[in-house]
Design a protein around this motif. Structure first.
Motif, PDB file in Angstrom:
ATOM      1  N   VAL A  50       0.840  -1.195   0.000  1.00 12.91           N
ATOM      2  CA  VAL A  50       0.000   0.000   0.000  1.00 12.91           C
ATOM      3  C   VAL A  50       0.877   1.249   0.000  1.00 12.91           C
ATOM      4  O   VAL A  50       0.619   2.210  -0.742  1.00 12.91           O
ATOM      5  CB  VAL A  50      -0.959  -0.002   1.211  1.00 12.91           C
ATOM      6  N   ALA A  51       1.927   1.254   0.817  1.00 10.84           N
ATOM      7  CA  ALA A  51       2.834   2.401   0.856  1.00 10.84           C
ATOM      8  C   ALA A  51       3.518   2.583  -0.496  1.00 10.84           C
ATOM      9  O   ALA A  51       3.692   3.718  -0.966  1.00 10.84           O
ATOM     10  CB  ALA A  51       3.870   2.205   1.964  1.00 10.84           C
ATOM     11  N   TYR A  61       2.286   1.735  -3.467  1.00 10.37           N
ATOM     12  CA  TYR A  61       1.294   2.302  -4.395  1.00 10.37           C
ATOM     13  C   TYR A  61       1.103   3.795  -4.146  1.00 10.37           C
ATOM     14  O   TYR A  61       0.997   4.585  -5.076  1.00 10.37           O
ATOM     15  CB  TYR A  61      -0.054   1.595  -4.263  1.00 10.37           C
ATOM     16  N   ARG A  62       1.038   4.179  -2.875  1.00 12.17           N
ATOM     17  CA  ARG A  62       0.823   5.584  -2.533  1.00 12.17           C
ATOM     18  C   ARG A  62       1.974   6.458  -3.012  1.00 12.17           C
ATOM     19  O   ARG A  62       1.771   7.554  -3.518  1.00 12.17           O
ATOM     20  CB  ARG A  62       0.624   5.735  -1.027  1.00 12.17           C
ATOM     21  N   GLU A  63       3.188   5.987  -2.876  1.00  9.34           N
ATOM     22  CA  GLU A  63       4.352   6.794  -3.247  1.00  9.34           C
ATOM     23  C   GLU A  63       4.605   6.825  -4.749  1.00  9.34           C
ATOM     24  O   GLU A  63       5.126   7.809  -5.262  1.00  9.34           O
ATOM     25  CB  GLU A  63       5.595   6.264  -2.526  1.00  9.34           C
ATOM     26  N   THR A  73       2.268   6.136  -7.372  1.00  8.69           N
ATOM     27  CA  THR A  73       1.132   6.234  -8.282  1.00  8.69           C
ATOM     28  C   THR A  73       1.152   7.534  -9.072  1.00  8.69           C
ATOM     29  O   THR A  73       1.563   8.576  -8.577  1.00  8.69           O
ATOM     30  CB  THR A  73      -0.206   6.105  -7.522  1.00  8.69           C
ATOM     31  N   ALA A  75      -5.559   9.182  -4.346  1.00  2.30           N
ATOM     32  CA  ALA A  75      -5.286   8.829  -2.949  1.00  2.30           C
ATOM     33  C   ALA A  75      -5.298   7.316  -2.827  1.00  2.30           C
ATOM     34  O   ALA A  75      -5.873   6.620  -3.660  1.00  2.30           O
ATOM     35  CB  ALA A  75      -6.325   9.440  -2.024  1.00  2.30           C
ATOM     36  N   VAL A  76      -4.674   6.820  -1.771  1.00  4.26           N
ATOM     37  CA  VAL A  76      -4.647   5.392  -1.498  1.00  4.26           C
ATOM     38  C   VAL A  76      -5.084   5.197  -0.056  1.00  4.26           C
ATOM     39  O   VAL A  76      -4.593   5.871   0.850  1.00  4.26           O
ATOM     40  CB  VAL A  76      -3.233   4.800  -1.717  1.00  4.26           C
ATOM     41  N   LEU A  77      -6.015   4.297   0.152  1.00  2.12           N
ATOM     42  CA  LEU A  77      -6.551   4.011   1.470  1.00  2.12           C
ATOM     43  C   LEU A  77      -6.436   2.518   1.700  1.00  2.12           C
ATOM     44  O   LEU A  77      -6.722   1.720   0.807  1.00  2.12           O
ATOM     45  CB  LEU A  77      -8.027   4.438   1.545  1.00  2.12           C
TER      46      LEU A  77
END
Length: 163
Positions: free
Chosen positions: A137-138, A140-142, A144, A149-151
């Motif tokens: 997840v981290a 993908y967030r960094e 993308t 946003a990523v949750l």
């Protein structure tokens, strides 16, 4: 549309129309008696038929039903109080349940465009799951470029323990 306007006109001037009808029926009854013709018939029935043709008879009946209901409720205040309380509790419980359901299930998510929300799942040959590890997840967030946003959420228990 013209029919609706005619009926509204009757509704607003109902008393005048009723008076004119009573005068006209008295005149025809008198003419029938003088000429020895066939009697006019039941005056009340003829007046009701005329009112039915002129306007909103259902509105008159509804008003009669409301007046009867208020008379019946006034004659038994204990029953009226109990009925009103039961209705109030039932309506209140229904509104509360629907409000909770609306907040949880029906209201759209507070995001700009809820139709574009994505859900990532992991698939393996022998199993699949919706839990994605936090490092992924981290990542993908960094990295993308297309997601705003990523949750991340998990269905398992999360415990934060210090060293």
């Amino acid at each position: 549309m013209r029919e609706l306007l005619r009926r509204i006109h009757y509704l607003l001037h109902r008393r005048r129309f009723d008076d004119e009808l009573a005068e006209e029926m008295a005149f025809h009854r008198e003419m029938a008696e003088q000429g020895g013709g066939v009697p006019l018939g039941d005056a009340l029935r003829l007046r009701e038929d005329s009112r039915e043709a002129w306007g909103f008879m259902w509105l008159d009946r509804f008003g009669q039903d409301l007046r009867y209901a208020f008379r019946a409720m006034r004659s038994s205040p204990g029953f009226t109080t109990a009925a009103v309380l039961v209705l109030a509790i039932g309506i209140g419980a229904t509104v509360a349940a629907f409000s909770a359901f609306n907040m949880v299930a029906l209201r759209p998510l507070p995001v700009r465009d809820p139709r574009t929300i994505l859900r990532f799942q992991r698939h393996a040959p022998d199993r699949s799951g919706s839990d994605v590890p936090y490092p992924a997840v981290a990542f993908y967030r960094e990295h993308t470029r297309t997601l705003s946003a990523v949750l991340a959420m998990t269905s398992s228990r999360l415990s934060l323990e210090g060293p």
